[in-house]
Design a protein around this motif. Structure first.
Motif, PDB file in Angstrom:
ATOM      1  N   GLN A   1       0.739  -1.361  -0.189  1.00 33.19           N
ATOM      2  CA  GLN A   1       0.020  -0.075  -0.198  1.00 33.19           C
ATOM      3  C   GLN A   1       0.865   1.343   0.129  1.00 33.19           C
ATOM      4  O   GLN A   1       1.796   1.286   0.719  1.00 33.19           O
ATOM      5  CB  GLN A   1      -0.935  -0.091   1.317  1.00 33.19           C
TER       6      GLN A   1
ATOM      7  N   VAL B   1       1.129   5.092   0.747  1.00 33.60           N
ATOM      8  CA  VAL B   1       0.524   6.496   1.562  1.00 33.60           C
ATOM      9  C   VAL B   1       1.499   7.764   1.260  1.00 33.60           C
ATOM     10  O   VAL B   1       2.572   7.878   1.375  1.00 33.60           O
ATOM     11  CB  VAL B   1       0.585   5.941   2.897  1.00 33.60           C
TER      12      VAL B   1
ATOM     13  N   GLU C   1       1.773  11.708   1.646  1.00 32.80           N
ATOM     14  CA  GLU C   1       1.390  12.823   2.625  1.00 32.80           C
ATOM     15  C   GLU C   1       2.299  13.913   2.305  1.00 32.80           C
ATOM     16  O   GLU C   1       3.286  13.899   1.717  1.00 32.80           O
ATOM     17  CB  GLU C   1       1.668  12.502   3.939  1.00 32.80           C
TER      18      GLU C   1
ATOM     19  N   THR D   1       5.188   6.991   1.755  1.00 29.64           N
ATOM     20  CA  THR D   1       5.714   5.436   2.456  1.00 29.64           C
ATOM     21  C   THR D   1       4.911   4.341   1.787  1.00 29.64           C
ATOM     22  O   THR D   1       3.690   4.412   1.457  1.00 29.64           O
ATOM     23  CB  THR D   1       4.947   5.602   3.807  1.00 29.64           C
TER      24      THR D   1
ATOM     25  N   LYS E   1       4.017   0.672   2.481  1.00 33.67           N
ATOM     26  CA  LYS E   1       3.899  -0.463   3.372  1.00 33.67           C
ATOM     27  C   LYS E   1       3.952  -1.768   2.500  1.00 33.67           C
ATOM     28  O   LYS E   1       3.089  -2.002   1.595  1.00 33.67           O
ATOM     29  CB  LYS E   1       2.638  -0.227   3.944  1.00 33.67           C
TER      30      LYS E   1
ATOM     31  N   LYS F   1      -4.680   0.444  -3.863  1.00 33.63           N
ATOM     32  CA  LYS F   1      -3.395   0.523  -3.342  1.00 33.63           C
ATOM     33  C   LYS F   1      -2.879   1.828  -2.950  1.00 33.63           C
ATOM     34  O   LYS F   1      -1.447   1.649  -2.440  1.00 33.63           O
ATOM     35  CB  LYS F   1      -2.456  -0.256  -4.644  1.00 33.63           C
ATOM     36  N   VAL F   2      -3.380   2.933  -3.495  1.00 36.81           N
ATOM     37  CA  VAL F   2      -2.862   4.249  -2.958  1.00 36.81           C
ATOM     38  C   VAL F   2      -3.766   5.177  -2.095  1.00 36.81           C
ATOM     39  O   VAL F   2      -4.932   5.113  -2.482  1.00 36.81           O
ATOM     40  CB  VAL F   2      -2.482   4.997  -4.435  1.00 36.81           C
ATOM     41  N   ILE F   3      -3.193   5.542  -1.128  1.00 37.81           N
ATOM     42  CA  ILE F   3      -3.846   6.455  -0.313  1.00 37.81           C
ATOM     43  C   ILE F   3      -2.939   7.881  -0.390  1.00 37.81           C
ATOM     44  O   ILE F   3      -2.065   7.884   0.269  1.00 37.81           O
ATOM     45  CB  ILE F   3      -4.114   6.030   1.136  1.00 37.81           C
ATOM     46  N   ASP F   4      -3.951   8.739  -0.970  1.00 37.86           N
ATOM     47  CA  ASP F   4      -3.360  10.040  -1.239  1.00 37.86           C
ATOM     48  C   ASP F   4      -3.917  11.089  -0.205  1.00 37.86           C
ATOM     49  O   ASP F   4      -4.970  11.279  -0.348  1.00 37.86           O
ATOM     50  CB  ASP F   4      -3.428  10.467  -2.591  1.00 37.86           C
ATOM     51  N   MET F   5      -3.225  11.172   0.815  1.00 40.66           N
ATOM     52  CA  MET F   5      -3.812  12.178   1.932  1.00 40.66           C
ATOM     53  C   MET F   5      -3.399  13.665   1.851  1.00 40.66           C
ATOM     54  O   MET F   5      -3.675  14.380   2.595  1.00 40.66           O
ATOM     55  CB  MET F   5      -3.011  11.630   3.311  1.00 40.66           C
TER      56      MET F   5
END
Length: 433
Positions: free
Chosen positions: A357, A359, A361, A370, A372, A425-429
């Motif tokens: 995954q 992430v 930020e 990052t 994971k 698969k991508v969390i764009d915060m």
């Protein structure tokens, strides 16, 4: 009867272009006459359907984008009366209004035939037991795959998504020989089978058909090794019809696009044709759609045209596996990064598992990425020194591939989320700050 259409699949280029031209003229006339959006676009470009004298004249025609479908929601791009529509499908609309597509009775017939052609090309045969672990509903991968497998003469198991233990039970008890799912869900099924004490390779599946999300060559190797199968890639998008636009043959080297049903172009950022082996955006024009023909639809998918003839004997041109989507491309500290690049690096490393995954930020006005990564069983010893070594190796490999510094976090196996449909698969915060 075995499903095989040599008339179209092995057609010589000159004959194929004659067929394409005939069908292109019909599609262009249909949208110009029946779709106000296209009449306006054609008029603004100073072009008429009568100006189409060769297949290359498709370049005179205006582009269509996904935003055009949303702007004409729900039925503004239909070229037939609503009384002629036999089915509707729609996207989830997570990034705006849904994109709605319609099908006439003949559209559904053509779609099923193209799907059957795809499956036959990958080795599926009449009499195979075909389990479709795709979402049934507005998503085209459910009914579209199902109809093609039935058209070919398979016994179809419409398992849908979810109930993973039950999926495994059906595969084993029903003697499933051909299986369709997203690659990430197939990996999850393999993982679940092992937890149940069932070796995935002992299941009767011989052919795996995968798509709906990007996956790497190394993911293919993992799927083939886990299940003892041949794993084939597919390509489709609901705007064209759904799955079945293109598929791998037994050579497993590129996706054949069915050129009797679509004109394909690979274009650079200026909208000009790319040279063979040059990356660009796949652009498709439908040739057989009645309900909603689309002209020069910019798919957003980045690929390359492949040169040369295929060993399988089919003459439909091939494109490479996709490098990513133009709208999925991540811009991190000014560099372009595709999630598929990260997956390719990780899946080539025996120390890590199949799940990761990303992430994103913003820290002190700077982009931070990052990654994971789950440890694989064979690499995990519990020793701090081993963890540090693997972290360093992953960090180094990602830097070499992406030219970008990343933070790598090794996590316990099974701790990252599993998905029964398309994986996230991508969390764009960065946008939430």
């Amino acid at each position: 009867m075995e499903y095989w259409q040599p008339r179209f699949e092995t057609m010589k280029r000159k004959q194929l272009e004659e067929l394409q031209l005939k069908r292109l003229k019909k599609s262009a006339n249909s949208v110009y006459k029946n779709v106000p959006f296209y009449k306006k676009k054609f008029d603004e470009a100073g072009v008429r359907p009568s100006d189409i004298k060769s297949v290359d004249d498709v370049r005179k025609l205006p582009f269509t984008k996904k935003t055009d479908l949303r702007d004409n929601y729900p039925f503004g791009l239909f070229a037939v009366p609503r009384s002629k529509i036999n089915r509707l499908h729609a996207s989830s609309g997570t990034s705006g209004k849904s994109t709605v597509v319609g099908y006439t009775k003949n559209d559904l017939k053509v779609w099923a035939e193209l799907m059957a052609r795809c499956f036959y090309m990958a080795g599926v045969r009449p009499g195979d037991v075909f389990q479709n672990a795709a979402n049934y509903g507005l998503f085209t991968g459910g009914l579209g795959i199902h109809a093609g497998a039935e058209r070919l003469g398979c016994a179809v198991v419409p398992s849908g998504t979810g109930s993973t233990q039950k999926q495994i039970e059906m595969i084993r008890d029903f003697g499933v020989t051909a299986f369709h799912a997203t690659p990430s869900y197939a990996l999850y099924i393999a993982e679940t089978a092992k937890k149940l004490g069932i070796e995935p390779g002992s299941l009767p599946i011989k052919i795996g058909l995968f798509g709906a999300e990007p996956w790497s060559v190394n993911t293919r190797k993992e799927l083939e090794k886990s299940f003892g199968i041949k794993a084939y890639d597919s390509y489709g998008l609901s705007e064209m019809m759904g799955p079945g636009v293109g598929f791998e043959c037994k050579e497993q080297d590129g996706l054949h696009i069915w050129e009797d049903a679509f004109i394909l172009e690979v274009l650079d950022k200026r909208g000009e044709p790319c040279d063979p082996e040059e990356k660009g955006e796949l652009t498709l024009t439908t040739l057989c759609k009645e309900a909603m023909p689309l002209i020069r639809y910019r798919t957003g998918d980045i690929t390359k045209l492949m040169d040369g003839e295929c060993e399988c004997g089919r003459t439909a041109r091939k494109i490479t596996k996709f490098f990513g989507r133009a709208d999925d491309m991540l811009i991190i500290r000014g560099l372009n990064v595709f999630p598929s690049q990260i997956e390719h690096v990780l899946m080539d490393m025996p120390e890590v598992g199949e799940y990761f995954q990303v992430v994103l930020e913003r820290v002190n006005h700077m982009d931070e990425m990052t990654v994971k990564v789950e440890m694989s069983d064979r690499a995990f010893s519990g020793e701090l020194g081993d963890l540090k070594k693997v972290t360093g190796t992953v960090t180094k490999k990602l830097k070499e591939q992406l030219n970008l510094r990343t933070n790598v976090m090794l996590v316990e196996k099974g701790s990252l989320p599993r998905f029964e449909g398309k994986s996230k698969k991508v969390i764009d915060m960065r946008t939430s700050i």
